[in-house]
Design an enzyme around this catalytic site. Structure first.
Site, mmCIF file in Angstrom:
data_model
loop_
_atom_site.group_PDB
_atom_site.id
_atom_site.type_symbol
_atom_site.label_atom_id
_atom_site.label_comp_id
_atom_site.label_asym_id
_atom_site.label_seq_id
_atom_site.Cartn_x
_atom_site.Cartn_y
_atom_site.Cartn_z
ATOM 1 N N HIS A 126 -41.915 -1.246 26.291
ATOM 2 C CA HIS A 126 -40.548 -1.046 25.817
ATOM 3 C C HIS A 126 -39.921 0.041 26.699
ATOM 4 O O HIS A 126 -40.620 0.930 27.177
ATOM 5 C CB HIS A 126 -40.645 -0.569 24.366
ATOM 6 C CG HIS A 126 -39.355 -0.475 23.621
ATOM 7 N ND1 HIS A 126 -38.501 0.587 23.747
ATOM 8 C CD2 HIS A 126 -38.791 -1.309 22.720
ATOM 9 C CE1 HIS A 126 -37.458 0.407 22.951
ATOM 10 N NE2 HIS A 126 -37.603 -0.736 22.311
ATOM 11 N N ASP A 203 -48.373 3.439 22.094
ATOM 12 C CA ASP A 203 -47.141 3.177 21.357
ATOM 13 C C ASP A 203 -47.481 2.226 20.208
ATOM 14 O O ASP A 203 -47.695 1.036 20.408
ATOM 15 C CB ASP A 203 -46.116 2.552 22.322
ATOM 16 C CG ASP A 203 -44.858 2.071 21.610
ATOM 17 O OD1 ASP A 203 -44.804 2.113 20.368
ATOM 18 O OD2 ASP A 203 -43.933 1.628 22.321
ATOM 19 N N GLN A 206 -45.077 -1.246 16.918
ATOM 20 C CA GLN A 206 -45.173 -2.603 16.372
ATOM 21 C C GLN A 206 -46.491 -2.847 15.637
ATOM 22 O O GLN A 206 -46.701 -3.933 15.102
ATOM 23 C CB GLN A 206 -45.018 -3.638 17.489
ATOM 24 C CG GLN A 206 -43.651 -3.649 18.131
ATOM 25 C CD GLN A 206 -42.567 -4.120 17.181
ATOM 26 O OE1 GLN A 206 -42.813 -4.869 16.242
ATOM 27 N NE2 GLN A 206 -41.341 -3.684 17.418
ATOM 28 N N LYS A 229 -40.084 0.917 10.945
ATOM 29 C CA LYS A 229 -40.778 -0.361 11.158
ATOM 30 C C LYS A 229 -41.982 -0.483 10.226
ATOM 31 O O LYS A 229 -42.762 -1.424 10.304
ATOM 32 C CB LYS A 229 -41.227 -0.484 12.614
ATOM 33 C CG LYS A 229 -40.042 -0.533 13.603
ATOM 34 C CD LYS A 229 -40.530 -0.710 15.026
ATOM 35 C CE LYS A 229 -39.509 -0.263 16.057
ATOM 36 N NZ LYS A 229 -38.594 -1.308 16.502
ATOM 37 N N CYS A 367 -35.350 -4.728 24.904
ATOM 38 C CA CYS A 367 -35.617 -3.435 25.558
ATOM 39 C C CYS A 367 -36.826 -3.516 26.477
ATOM 40 O O CYS A 367 -37.576 -2.537 26.625
ATOM 41 C CB CYS A 367 -35.804 -2.301 24.544
ATOM 42 S SG CYS A 367 -34.344 -1.954 23.584
HETATM 43 N N1 PMP Z 1 -41.826 0.752 21.301
HETATM 44 C C1 PMP Z 1 -41.853 -0.484 20.821
HETATM 45 C C2 PMP Z 1 -42.988 -1.396 21.193
HETATM 46 C C3 PMP Z 1 -40.810 -0.923 20.000
HETATM 47 O O1 PMP Z 1 -40.826 -2.176 19.530
HETATM 48 C C4 PMP Z 1 -39.759 -0.042 19.675
HETATM 49 C C5 PMP Z 1 -38.602 -0.482 18.782
HETATM 50 N N2 PMP Z 1 -38.036 -1.720 19.157
HETATM 51 C C6 PMP Z 1 -39.790 1.237 20.197
HETATM 52 C C7 PMP Z 1 -40.836 1.601 20.990
HETATM 53 C C8 PMP Z 1 -38.711 2.242 19.918
HETATM 54 O O2 PMP Z 1 -38.710 2.612 18.572
HETATM 55 P P1 PMP Z 1 -37.527 3.481 17.987
HETATM 56 O O3 PMP Z 1 -36.251 2.812 18.402
HETATM 57 O O4 PMP Z 1 -37.748 3.436 16.504
HETATM 58 O O5 PMP Z 1 -37.656 4.855 18.538
#
Ligand code: PMP
Length: 422
Positions: A126, A203, A206, A229, A367
């Protein structure tokens, strides 16, 4: 596992009982990768906090401030137990995954990296686990390198092993890909990285809502996730870090609550975790996250893994049968994420059309622009399931996608007929 009942769980989520508009279709929520819905228990805990427990923490001598402090610190202990950290002081409250990565890339990366060092990220990261490392590399002269993947969306572990050397100082990888659903073998990734003395950030954005998390079993140096999440509120997340690493890092932000003493000549910093929690934190957010952890713990995360896998396989099978539809991400080990593209129909059009049927999915690059480049596609349509989703939700998704296919075919044949008569 046999005792898990998604229909019973659904009843706890007020929004899942609603329609997308007055008199419109029932909400079929399949965008859990973006954010999950909140159970009544979490909503009530936040209301209760503001109605009867609200005060600033760590400073008042009065009873209410002690109540709020206790709630905030008990949420930290819930986090510790939930991810099996050795010490609650290793669990820092941050705004979310993004802030957690930025904290590590800033406080560890910018102070420890130097020219000649290498930071590894994977192809499927991401943006929030790429850009902070790019900034750290630009500021220090370190080099960012990318762990490749195969066409199924699995990391090339042999290549990864070969990339590691004494130059490798940091490895940042996702536990579960938000765009493809790939589960990465983070335990092996960490073991190999540690052999060359590199530190590892996982990270978990998910992952945490979908399978049990054990940061010590992974042996992650840092692990980050977002409360929103995990059926909790937005604005709160967790950065886990090994104690000796956090203690050796400079503070992230300066301000109240993170100091031991302040003079104009020099300030000294508070012990963990306060050192990294300057200012008034999101107290209600922590309370809500604590309630969310209580909620999933009472169900037992391990008890619904199979249910989500069943939804994944059912959706994959049903969607694959639609002509001209291609699943993106066919790793052997996947979480409950189904990404796909369709011949001749843009993702945005698919998403818009599904919205008309009450089916909420994500479309776009998720993203993960570098991943889309690797795959040679601009975007996908993504359905991501949570424990409260059912086979009926999958049926609604599949029926809606079939409709999109038929409408598109009809348009194409009308155009062809018009061409012939012209
Ligand atoms: N890493 C991953 C794999 C994600 O799916 C996301 C959210 N789409 C993020 C990071 C970022 O999370 P946040 O926007 O809650 O900071």
């Amino acid at each position: 596992a046999a005792s898990f009942d998604p229909y019973k769980v659904r009843a706890d989520f007020p929004i899942l009982q609603t329609t997308v508009s007055p008199g419109g279709p029932k909400l079929i929520y399949l965008d859990n990768g973006a954010t999950t819905q909140k159970p009544r228990q979490v909503i009530d805990a936040i209301s209760r906090y503001y109605e009867s427990q609200n005060a600033n923490i760590h400073r008042g001598v009065y009873r209410l401030s002690q109540v709020a402090t206790d709630l905030y610190e008990s949420a930290r202990r819930k986090v510790q137990a939930f991810i099996n950290a050795a010490d609650e002081k290793e669990c820092l409250f941050v705004r979310g995954t993004t802030e957690g990565v930025n904290l590590v890339a800033g406080c560890w990366g910018r102070t420890k990296l130097k020219a000649g060092d290498e930071v590894l990220v994977s192809t499927m990261e991401h943006h929030s686990n790429i850009v902070p490392w790019q900034i750290a590399c630009e500021m220090t002269g370190a080099t960012l390198r990318v762990i490749p993947m195969n066409d199924a969306g699995e990391l090339a572990m042999d290549d990864y092993a070969k990339m590691l050397s004494e130059r490798t100082k940091f490895v940042a990888v996702t536990h579960l890909s938000n765009a493809m659903g790939t589960v990465n073998d983070v335990k092996t990734i960490a073991r190999l990285a540690h052999k060359v003395g590199a530190k590892v950030l996982v990270d978990g954005a998910q992952w945490v809502a979908h399978a049990p998390t054990d940061v010590r079993d992974i042996d992650a140096d840092f692990y980050v996730f977002s409360g929103h999440k995990l059926f909790g509120p937005t604005g709160i997340g967790v950065l886990y870090g090994k104690r000796e690493l956090l203690e050796a890092m400079p503070p992230y932000m300066g301000g109240g609550d993170m100091i031991e003493s302040v003079t104009f000549e020099k300030s000294t910093y508070a012990q963990l975790p306060n050192k990294f929690e300057a200012g008034t934190p999101d107290i209600a957010g922590a309370v809500g996250l604590g309630a969310a952890i209580d909620y999933v713990t009472s169900i037992g995360v391990a008890n619904y893994v199979q249910h989500e896998q069943d939804l994944l396989h059912y959706a994959t099978e049903q969607l694959s049968a639609i002509p001209g539809l291609r699943i993106i991400g066919t790793a052997k080990n996947k979480g409950s994420v189904v990404s796909f593209v369709m011949d001749g129909i843009a993702s945005l059009d698919i998403g818009t059309r599904l919205d008309g049927e009450g089916v909420a999915v994500r479309t776009g690059h998720h993203c993960c622009m570098p991943l889309m480049n690797r795959l040679g596609i601009p975007s996908t349509t993504r359905a991501s399931f949570a424990m409260y989703n059912t086979r009926e939700d999958v049926d609604a998704l599949v029926a809606a996608v079939q409709k999109v296919r038929q409408e598109s075919n009809a348009k194409v044949s009308r155009a062809a007929a018009a061409n012939e008569s012209a």
